[in-house]
Design an enzyme around this catalytic site. Structure first.
Site, PDB file in Angstrom:
ATOM      1  N   TRP A 100       0.830  -1.212   0.000  1.00  0.00           N
ATOM      2  CA  TRP A 100       0.000   0.000   0.000  1.00  0.00           C
ATOM      3  C   TRP A 100       0.859   1.254   0.000  1.00  0.00           C
ATOM      4  O   TRP A 100       0.586   2.208  -0.716  1.00  0.00           O
ATOM      5  CB  TRP A 100      -0.980   0.004   1.172  1.00  0.00           C
ATOM      6  CG  TRP A 100      -2.071  -1.011   1.014  1.00  0.00           C
ATOM      7  CD1 TRP A 100      -2.314  -2.087   1.827  1.00  0.00           C
ATOM      8  CD2 TRP A 100      -3.058  -1.077  -0.021  1.00  0.00           C
ATOM      9  NE1 TRP A 100      -3.391  -2.801   1.357  1.00  0.00           N
ATOM     10  CE2 TRP A 100      -3.868  -2.212   0.233  1.00  0.00           C
ATOM     11  CE3 TRP A 100      -3.350  -0.288  -1.143  1.00  0.00           C
ATOM     12  CZ2 TRP A 100      -4.947  -2.569  -0.589  1.00  0.00           C
ATOM     13  CZ3 TRP A 100      -4.423  -0.654  -1.962  1.00  0.00           C
ATOM     14  CH2 TRP A 100      -5.202  -1.771  -1.690  1.00  0.00           C
ATOM     15  N   ASP A 167      -1.164   6.657   6.691  1.00  0.00           N
ATOM     16  CA  ASP A 167      -2.266   5.831   6.209  1.00  0.00           C
ATOM     17  C   ASP A 167      -2.560   4.834   7.330  1.00  0.00           C
ATOM     18  O   ASP A 167      -1.751   3.951   7.606  1.00  0.00           O
ATOM     19  CB  ASP A 167      -1.847   5.117   4.920  1.00  0.00           C
ATOM     20  CG  ASP A 167      -2.903   4.134   4.415  1.00  0.00           C
ATOM     21  OD1 ASP A 167      -3.954   3.982   5.071  1.00  0.00           O
ATOM     22  OD2 ASP A 167      -2.656   3.510   3.355  1.00  0.00           O
ATOM     23  N   LYS A 191     -12.180  -1.404   7.099  1.00  0.00           N
ATOM     24  CA  LYS A 191     -11.475  -2.390   7.926  1.00  0.00           C
ATOM     25  C   LYS A 191     -11.849  -2.284   9.411  1.00  0.00           C
ATOM     26  O   LYS A 191     -12.170  -3.280  10.017  1.00  0.00           O
ATOM     27  CB  LYS A 191      -9.977  -2.267   7.726  1.00  0.00           C
ATOM     28  CG  LYS A 191      -9.569  -2.948   6.410  1.00  0.00           C
ATOM     29  CD  LYS A 191      -8.550  -2.208   5.631  1.00  0.00           C
ATOM     30  CE  LYS A 191      -8.422  -2.822   4.235  1.00  0.00           C
ATOM     31  NZ  LYS A 191      -7.676  -1.963   3.339  1.00  0.00           N
TER      32      LYS A 191
HETATM   33  C1  PLP Z   1      -7.095  -1.468   2.253  1.00  0.00           C
HETATM   34  C2  PLP Z   1      -6.008  -0.468   2.316  1.00  0.00           C
HETATM   35  C3  PLP Z   1      -5.912   0.582   1.382  1.00  0.00           C
HETATM   36  C4  PLP Z   1      -6.846   0.726   0.206  1.00  0.00           C
HETATM   37  O1  PLP Z   1      -8.064   1.187   0.605  1.00  0.00           O
HETATM   38  P1  PLP Z   1      -9.211   1.559  -0.455  1.00  0.00           P
HETATM   39  O2  PLP Z   1     -10.254   2.146   0.436  1.00  0.00           O
HETATM   40  O3  PLP Z   1      -9.617   0.291  -1.118  1.00  0.00           O
HETATM   41  O4  PLP Z   1      -8.655   2.519  -1.421  1.00  0.00           O
HETATM   42  C5  PLP Z   1      -4.891   1.491   1.545  1.00  0.00           C
HETATM   43  N1  PLP Z   1      -4.018   1.402   2.546  1.00  0.00           N
HETATM   44  C6  PLP Z   1      -4.075   0.413   3.452  1.00  0.00           C
HETATM   45  C7  PLP Z   1      -3.078   0.345   4.566  1.00  0.00           C
HETATM   46  C8  PLP Z   1      -5.072  -0.552   3.366  1.00  0.00           C
HETATM   47  O5  PLP Z   1      -5.140  -1.548   4.268  1.00  0.00           O
END
Ligand code: PLP
Length: 355
Positions: A100, A167, A191
């Site tokens: 990511w 993030d 999540k």
């Molecule tokens: C799942 C995830 C993403 C992507 O998220 P989207 O909402 O599908 O764009 C980005 N960064 C991390 C750490 C993730 O776990």
């Protein structure tokens, strides 16, 4: 009963599903569905205001933080952030510790200079790089707090002078942290905090002042803040599911309480796996994630057999990400300890049969 170890979208509290279903049929006894109310009504304003204030309360945010709910998921922040803060003569620093994060780097390069201060790609992202220097002129330092795919997690916040950007998609509100140290936090909701389709953003006012206004309105953080996440029609239902999940978290004792349960779950699983030679834990011990545990077996046929047994016992989402292989068990806030206990019993039985 299904045990849902999905990596995302993932398990949410059962009460959230019940309340969300009810709101689709009759929202707060209005005779209307949450799906048909106007977003500029008092009804929705209350939803949004309560969600924002719960985020502030649960994260212990200070006065200087603005909370936004934006469209587009975390992946949109990969480019929206550099679009706001970078240009060809400006530089940002990034830590490359997972798939990511590497996607965020790729997008940032479209807008300005990117200094990748360290990378663990050489070892398939099985550890978090520790010793690196960050150029002091960097507009910000970006990292991923929890690497969802590889199963690593940063256990402390880096001490740096430039604005910190994180993030937190896969570990937001799963553990106590000094969230006020960050200038910018983003997290896709699917999540730990709600349904797919919305992104939580926390932005420091000083950092907000430095954002660009020479970009499309929908990309402009200042306009989103000025309009209270209502620059256009917000993802009404997804925000409502966040509100329900945030209420559940508060009722469960908040972040400190859920952190204790999260530690119980991950310790139980890791301790069990460590004691069984049949399983390997590829991630450096000090960097193991409390949200996503990655493990493997050196035997393709046995791996298939293990997955089948999990499936037969109604445990889903255990197959590893295609880039890593093996298994990945996601243990987000809403996953009960009892699900991990059931999995651990299966792991032990499997080891007895095949060890
Ligand atoms: C799942 C995830 C993403 C992507 O998220 P989207 O909402 O599908 O764009 C980005 N960064 C991390 C750490 C993730 O776990």
């Amino acid at each position: 009963m299904v045990h849902n170890f999905n990596a995302g979208p993932s398990i949410l509290p059962h009460t959230v599903f019940e309340e969300a279903s009810q709101a689709i049929l009759n929202f707060n006894n209005t005779g209307l569905s949450i799906l048909e109310i106007g977003h500029r009504t008092a009804l929705f304003e209350e939803v949004l205001n309560e969600a924002v204030s719960l985020v502030k309360e649960l994260m212990h945010l200070d006065e200087n933080k603005e909370v936004l709910f934006l469209h587009g998921g975390a992946s949109t922040q990969f480019f929206q952030l550099p679009m706001n803060y970078l240009s060809k003569d400006k530089k940002a620093a990034y830590l490359d510790a997972g798939v990511w994060g590497s996607k965020a780097i790729k997008e940032a390069k479209r807008f300005g200079q990117v200094d990748v201060v360290a990378s663990s790609k050489d070892k398939n992202y099985t550890y978090i790089p520790k010793d690196y220097a960050v150029p002091h002129e960097a507009a910000y330092f970006h990292y991923t707090t929890n690497n969802t795919i590889e199963g690593t997690q940063m256990q402390s916040i880096p001490s740096l002078s430039m604005p910190l950007v994180a993030d937190m998609s896969s570990d937001i509100l799963s553990r106590e942290m000094d969230f006020n140290r960050f200038s910018f936090i983003y997290a896709g909701a699917q999540k730990n905090i709600g349904a797919a389709g919305v992104n939580l953003v926390v932005i420091d006012k000083k950092f907000l002042d430095k954002s660009s206004s020479a970009i499309p309105s929908m990309m402009d953080y200042k306009q989103h803040v000025a309009n209270g996440s209502m620059l256009n029609t917000p993802p009404v239902f997804a925000i409502y599911v966040c509100l329900l999940t945030l209420r559940w978290l508060k009722k469960s004792g908040g972040v400190a309480a859920i952190e204790k349960v999260n530690l119980q779950k991950s310790n139980l699983l890791y301790n069990t796996l460590e004691a069984i030679p049949l399983f390997q834990l590829p991630v450096a011990k000090e960097d193991r994630s409390h949200m996503n545990a990655v493990f493997t077996m050196n035997n393709e046929a046995l791996e298939q057999k293990f997955l089948q047994q999990c499936k037969d016992a109604q445990m889903i989402g255990i197959k590893g990400h295609r880039s890593v292989g093996g298994f990945r068990v996601s243990m987000y806030n809403a996953l009960p300890l009892s699900s991990v206990e059931v999995l651990v019993e299966l792991v032990k039985d499997f080891a007895k049969q095949h060890g």
